[in-house]
Enzyme design. Structure first.
Site, PDB file in Angstrom:
ATOM      1  N   ASP A  32      48.654  51.906  16.936  1.00  0.00           N
ATOM      2  CA  ASP A  32      47.457  52.245  17.725  1.00  0.00           C
ATOM      3  C   ASP A  32      46.695  53.324  16.969  1.00  0.00           C
ATOM      4  OD1 ASP A  32      45.703  53.338  19.873  1.00  0.00           O
ATOM      5  OD2 ASP A  32      46.965  52.148  21.216  1.00  0.00           O
ATOM      6  N   LEU A  34      44.627  55.315  18.478  1.00  0.00           N
ATOM      7  CA  LEU A  34      44.384  56.352  19.506  1.00  0.00           C
ATOM      8  C   LEU A  34      42.893  56.585  19.757  1.00  0.00           C
ATOM      9  CD1 LEU A  34      47.205  58.961  18.623  1.00  0.00           C
ATOM     10  CD2 LEU A  34      47.308  57.005  20.189  1.00  0.00           C
ATOM     11  N   SER A 125      40.745  37.365  28.493  1.00  0.00           N
ATOM     12  CA  SER A 125      40.124  37.794  29.749  1.00  0.00           C
ATOM     13  C   SER A 125      39.520  36.601  30.463  1.00  0.00           C
ATOM     14  CB  SER A 125      39.031  38.814  29.405  1.00  0.00           C
ATOM     15  OG  SER A 125      38.142  38.941  30.478  1.00  0.00           O
ATOM     16  N   THR A 127      36.782  36.395  31.485  1.00  0.00           N
ATOM     17  CA  THR A 127      35.377  36.292  31.086  1.00  0.00           C
ATOM     18  C   THR A 127      35.112  35.050  30.226  1.00  0.00           C
ATOM     19  OG1 THR A 127      33.527  37.521  30.116  1.00  0.00           O
ATOM     20  CG2 THR A 127      35.616  37.789  29.039  1.00  0.00           C
ATOM     21  N   TYR A 150      31.238  41.984  24.633  1.00  0.00           N
ATOM     22  CA  TYR A 150      32.689  42.169  24.747  1.00  0.00           C
ATOM     23  C   TYR A 150      33.355  40.820  25.044  1.00  0.00           C
ATOM     24  CZ  TYR A 150      37.072  42.836  27.230  1.00  0.00           C
ATOM     25  OH  TYR A 150      38.368  42.707  27.659  1.00  0.00           O
ATOM     26  N   LYS A 154      36.139  37.996  22.980  1.00  0.00           N
ATOM     27  CA  LYS A 154      37.374  37.351  23.485  1.00  0.00           C
ATOM     28  C   LYS A 154      37.305  35.837  23.258  1.00  0.00           C
ATOM     29  CE  LYS A 154      39.441  41.038  24.946  1.00  0.00           C
ATOM     30  NZ  LYS A 154      40.572  41.579  24.196  1.00  0.00           N
ATOM     31  N   TYR A 178      43.487  37.706  31.511  1.00  0.00           N
ATOM     32  CA  TYR A 178      43.686  38.646  32.614  1.00  0.00           C
ATOM     33  C   TYR A 178      42.515  38.565  33.571  1.00  0.00           C
ATOM     34  CZ  TYR A 178      46.118  41.247  28.804  1.00  0.00           C
ATOM     35  OH  TYR A 178      46.872  41.646  27.733  1.00  0.00           O
ATOM     36  N   ASP A 296      26.976  41.012  36.739  1.00  0.00           N
ATOM     37  CA  ASP A 296      28.156  40.783  37.589  1.00  0.00           C
ATOM     38  C   ASP A 296      28.106  39.398  38.242  1.00  0.00           C
ATOM     39  OD1 ASP A 296      29.601  43.104  37.210  1.00  0.00           O
ATOM     40  OD2 ASP A 296      28.673  44.160  38.893  1.00  0.00           O
TER      41      ASP A 296
HETATM   42  P1  NAD Z   1      42.850  50.485  26.432  1.00  0.00           P
HETATM   43  O1  NAD Z   1      41.578  50.930  25.800  1.00  0.00           O
HETATM   44  O2  NAD Z   1      43.561  51.396  27.348  1.00  0.00           O
HETATM   45  O3  NAD Z   1      43.877  50.036  25.288  1.00  0.00           O
HETATM   46  C1  NAD Z   1      43.449  49.533  24.035  1.00  0.00           C
HETATM   47  C2  NAD Z   1      44.191  50.310  22.962  1.00  0.00           C
HETATM   48  O4  NAD Z   1      43.804  49.810  21.670  1.00  0.00           O
HETATM   49  C3  NAD Z   1      43.863  51.816  22.979  1.00  0.00           C
HETATM   50  O5  NAD Z   1      45.077  52.553  22.973  1.00  0.00           O
HETATM   51  C4  NAD Z   1      43.069  52.038  21.680  1.00  0.00           C
HETATM   52  O6  NAD Z   1      43.289  53.328  21.146  1.00  0.00           O
HETATM   53  C5  NAD Z   1      43.610  50.919  20.799  1.00  0.00           C
HETATM   54  N1  NAD Z   1      42.679  50.462  19.746  1.00  0.00           N
HETATM   55  C6  NAD Z   1      41.371  50.136  19.864  1.00  0.00           C
HETATM   56  N2  NAD Z   1      40.889  49.724  18.677  1.00  0.00           N
HETATM   57  C7  NAD Z   1      41.925  49.773  17.795  1.00  0.00           C
HETATM   58  C8  NAD Z   1      42.047  49.469  16.411  1.00  0.00           C
HETATM   59  N3  NAD Z   1      41.008  49.047  15.690  1.00  0.00           N
HETATM   60  N4  NAD Z   1      43.257  49.646  15.820  1.00  0.00           N
HETATM   61  C9  NAD Z   1      44.329  50.092  16.525  1.00  0.00           C
HETATM   62  N5  NAD Z   1      44.259  50.413  17.840  1.00  0.00           N
HETATM   63  C10 NAD Z   1      43.068  50.238  18.464  1.00  0.00           C
HETATM   64  O7  NAD Z   1      42.544  49.087  27.150  1.00  0.00           O
HETATM   65  P2  NAD Z   1      43.452  48.216  28.134  1.00  0.00           P
HETATM   66  O8  NAD Z   1      42.790  48.193  29.452  1.00  0.00           O
HETATM   67  O9  NAD Z   1      44.864  48.589  28.010  1.00  0.00           O
HETATM   68  O10 NAD Z   1      43.210  46.785  27.484  1.00  0.00           O
HETATM   69  C11 NAD Z   1      44.098  46.230  26.528  1.00  0.00           C
HETATM   70  C12 NAD Z   1      43.548  44.883  26.073  1.00  0.00           C
HETATM   71  O11 NAD Z   1      43.388  44.055  27.208  1.00  0.00           O
HETATM   72  C13 NAD Z   1      42.193  44.965  25.390  1.00  0.00           C
HETATM   73  O12 NAD Z   1      42.158  44.038  24.338  1.00  0.00           O
HETATM   74  C14 NAD Z   1      41.247  44.549  26.488  1.00  0.00           C
HETATM   75  O13 NAD Z   1      40.067  43.975  25.985  1.00  0.00           O
HETATM   76  C15 NAD Z   1      42.077  43.523  27.235  1.00  0.00           C
HETATM   77  N6  NAD Z   1      41.654  43.332  28.626  1.00  0.00           N
HETATM   78  C16 NAD Z   1      41.578  44.422  29.455  1.00  0.00           C
HETATM   79  C17 NAD Z   1      41.139  44.248  30.768  1.00  0.00           C
HETATM   80  C18 NAD Z   1      41.011  45.443  31.695  1.00  0.00           C
HETATM   81  O14 NAD Z   1      40.311  45.327  32.708  1.00  0.00           O
HETATM   82  N7  NAD Z   1      41.645  46.573  31.429  1.00  0.00           N
HETATM   83  C19 NAD Z   1      40.801  42.973  31.226  1.00  0.00           C
HETATM   84  C20 NAD Z   1      40.912  41.888  30.367  1.00  0.00           C
HETATM   85  C21 NAD Z   1      41.337  42.088  29.055  1.00  0.00           C
HETATM   86  N1  UDP Z   2      31.990  48.018  40.891  1.00  0.00           N
HETATM   87  C1  UDP Z   2      31.349  48.835  41.800  1.00  0.00           C
HETATM   88  N2  UDP Z   2      31.218  50.168  41.508  1.00  0.00           N
HETATM   89  C2  UDP Z   2      31.699  50.719  40.358  1.00  0.00           C
HETATM   90  C3  UDP Z   2      32.368  49.872  39.429  1.00  0.00           C
HETATM   91  C4  UDP Z   2      32.487  48.520  39.728  1.00  0.00           C
HETATM   92  O1  UDP Z   2      30.891  48.382  42.847  1.00  0.00           O
HETATM   93  O2  UDP Z   2      31.524  51.929  40.135  1.00  0.00           O
HETATM   94  C5  UDP Z   2      32.153  46.584  41.205  1.00  0.00           C
HETATM   95  C6  UDP Z   2      31.497  45.668  40.178  1.00  0.00           C
HETATM   96  O3  UDP Z   2      30.153  45.436  40.537  1.00  0.00           O
HETATM   97  C7  UDP Z   2      32.370  44.420  40.275  1.00  0.00           C
HETATM   98  C8  UDP Z   2      33.746  44.944  40.695  1.00  0.00           C
HETATM   99  O4  UDP Z   2      33.529  46.278  41.182  1.00  0.00           O
HETATM  100  O5  UDP Z   2      31.871  43.607  41.301  1.00  0.00           O
HETATM  101  C9  UDP Z   2      34.730  45.005  39.540  1.00  0.00           C
HETATM  102  O6  UDP Z   2      34.095  45.670  38.459  1.00  0.00           O
HETATM  103  P1  UDP Z   2      34.888  46.145  37.180  1.00  0.00           P
HETATM  104  O7  UDP Z   2      33.890  46.760  36.233  1.00  0.00           O
HETATM  105  O8  UDP Z   2      36.055  46.967  37.575  1.00  0.00           O
HETATM  106  O9  UDP Z   2      35.479  44.789  36.573  1.00  0.00           O
HETATM  107  P2  UDP Z   2      34.739  43.409  36.119  1.00  0.00           P
HETATM  108  O10 UDP Z   2      35.082  42.403  37.141  1.00  0.00           O
HETATM  109  O11 UDP Z   2      33.290  43.678  35.988  1.00  0.00           O
HETATM  110  O12 UDP Z   2      35.404  43.122  34.812  1.00  0.00           O
END
Ligand code: NAD
Ligand code: UDP
Length: 339
Positions: A32, A34, A125, A127, A150, A154, A178, A296
């Site tokens: 990582d 960081l 994701s 998405t 973003y 993905k 996710y 959204d």
């Molecule tokens: P996070 O930011 O807490 O964790 C990501 C980690 O990757 C961080 O520790 C960051 O320091 C590290 N990082 C970033 N760029 C890097 C690089 N170039 N080299 C090495 N390390 C690097 O995010 P999270 O919520 O734990 O998400 C983890 C993964 O899941 C991400 O790929 C994110 O896109 C995906 N994801 C997250 C969500 C969500 O809502 N949290 C939803 C769908 C997908």
């Molecule tokens: N949301 C909200 N207020 C906030 C942040 C998010 O009402 O301060 C709503 C946003 O419009 C969405 C839901 O919460 O409908 C989830 O948003 P988030 O950004 O957590 O995740 P997303 O589904 O967009 O990935």
């Protein structure tokens, strides 16, 4: 027992997955940079589990960081979390996102090839289903174009990984899609610690509850949903972490590229989140309705039948658990990992 390289393992989902991997008996090496986390999370993972892991401060875009990691450890599989994830920021600095997420993933896959490691679990994701597919989303739906950069990263990475596995049958790749991860480890020792003003609903809400922000803006109350606010499929981060353990174990004995939705299948509205949070935690959260947030979707949730059937995964935490655990983490760590 396998040795797993976890990129981005110091982050929110990564740190919870490290706990579950260690508890399942696997060895863990975290790489990582960081950029969005702190090493404190990994210290706490080790304290919580009573087991140690190896930490390499390095960047997935740096060939030598990756080669060194593979040369120093006999890695069996990689779980790839590293990347940038802020939707709004990705619209302002797309190239930074393409470089970190897409170019970084290419570097990782190439380094894996050089090291003869072909088992990979990728953080995707919901998405990638785009804007037109109806919920519940199913893995075999034709994917759509995400409406932000973003999400686009993905989609590109998923397609790149799928094509790579078609060209070379040594690959075994899991695409975990996710839905909305929330919650924290029961202990309250690790959790989500966003830098600056949170973009996501749950950290914003808990920061209001703890008195760091004035009030929650609920973005839109005129959507065609049960109560007018958006609906999402919230999934406890520990259930999500368990899905990674099952997926990586599945990949060690299978080949090809397979996608799995990781959500509960239950649409929950933003208003329901706020009201249930108040009830479960016996606390008032100041909130107001505001304009819709651009981009959204009104409602999306998973069909998780494939993950249940093929991975033997079931989400064990309900909404109340998610909201109690999010609050427990925030209350115990009002400023996150910062002292
Ligand atoms: P996070 O930011 O807490 O964790 C990501 C980690 O990757 C961080 O520790 C960051 O320091 C590290 N990082 C970033 N760029 C890097 C690089 N170039 N080299 C090495 N390390 C690097 O995010 P999270 O919520 O734990 O998400 C983890 C993964 O899941 C991400 O790929 C994110 O896109 C995906 N994801 C997250 C969500 C969500 O809502 N949290 C939803 C769908 C997908
Ligand atoms: N949301 C909200 N207020 C906030 C942040 C998010 O009402 O301060 C709503 C946003 O419009 C969405 C839901 O919460 O409908 C989830 O948003 P988030 O950004 O957590 O995740 P997303 O589904 O967009 O990935």
């Amino acid at each position: 027992m396998a040795k797993i390289l976890v990129t981005g393992g110091a982050g929110y989902i990564g740190s919870h997955t490290c706990v579950e991997l260690l508890e399942a008996g696997h060895d863990v090496v975290v790489l990582d940079n960081l950029s969005n986390s702190s090493e404190e999370s990994l210290k706490r993972v080790q304290a919580l589990t009573g087991k140690s892991l190896k930490f390499i401060q390095g960047d997935i875009r740096q060939q030598q960081d990756l080669d060194q990691a593979f040369a120093s450890h006999q890695i069996d599989a990689v779980i790839h979390f590293a990347g940038l994830k802020a939707v709004g920021e990705s619209q302002q600095i797309p190239l930074t996102y393409f470089d970190n997420n897409i170019a970084g993933s290419i570097q990782l896959v190439q380094a894996m090839e050089r090291a003869n490691v072909f088992n990979l679990v990728f953080s995707s994701s919901a998405t990638v289903y785009g804007e037109k597919n109806p919920s519940p989303y199913q893995e075999d739906m034709t994917l759509g174009m995400p409406n932000n950069n973003y999400g686009y990263t993905k989609l590109v990475i998923e397609q790149m990984l799928e094509k790579t596995s078609i060209a070379d049958d040594r690959w075994s790749i899991a695409l975990l899609r996710y839905f909305n991860p929330v919650g924290a480890h029961k202990s309250g020792c690790i959790g989500e610690d966003p830098l600056g003003i949170p973009n996501n609903l749950m950290p914003y809400l808990t920061q209001v509850a703890v008195g760091q922000r004035e009030k929650l803006s609920i973005f839109g109350n005129d959507y065609p949903t049960q109560d007018g606010t958006c609906e999402r499929d919230f999934i406890h981060v520990v259930d999500l972490a368990e899905a990674h353990v099952l997926a990586v174990e599945n990949r060690l004995t299978n080949t090809g590229c397979r996608a799995w939705n990781i959500g509960t299948g239950q649409p929950i509205s933003v208003l329901q989140i706020k009201n249930t949070f108040e009830k479960v935690n016996d606390i008032v959260v100041r909130a107001e309705f505001s304009d819709r947030r651009a981009g959204d979707l009104p409602s999306f949730y998973a069909n998780n039948a494939r993950a249940v059937a093929e991975l033997g995964w079931t989400p064990k935490h309900n909404l109340e658990d998610m909201l109690a655990d999010s609050w427990n983490w925030q209350k115990q760590n009002p400023t996150g990992y910062k002292a």
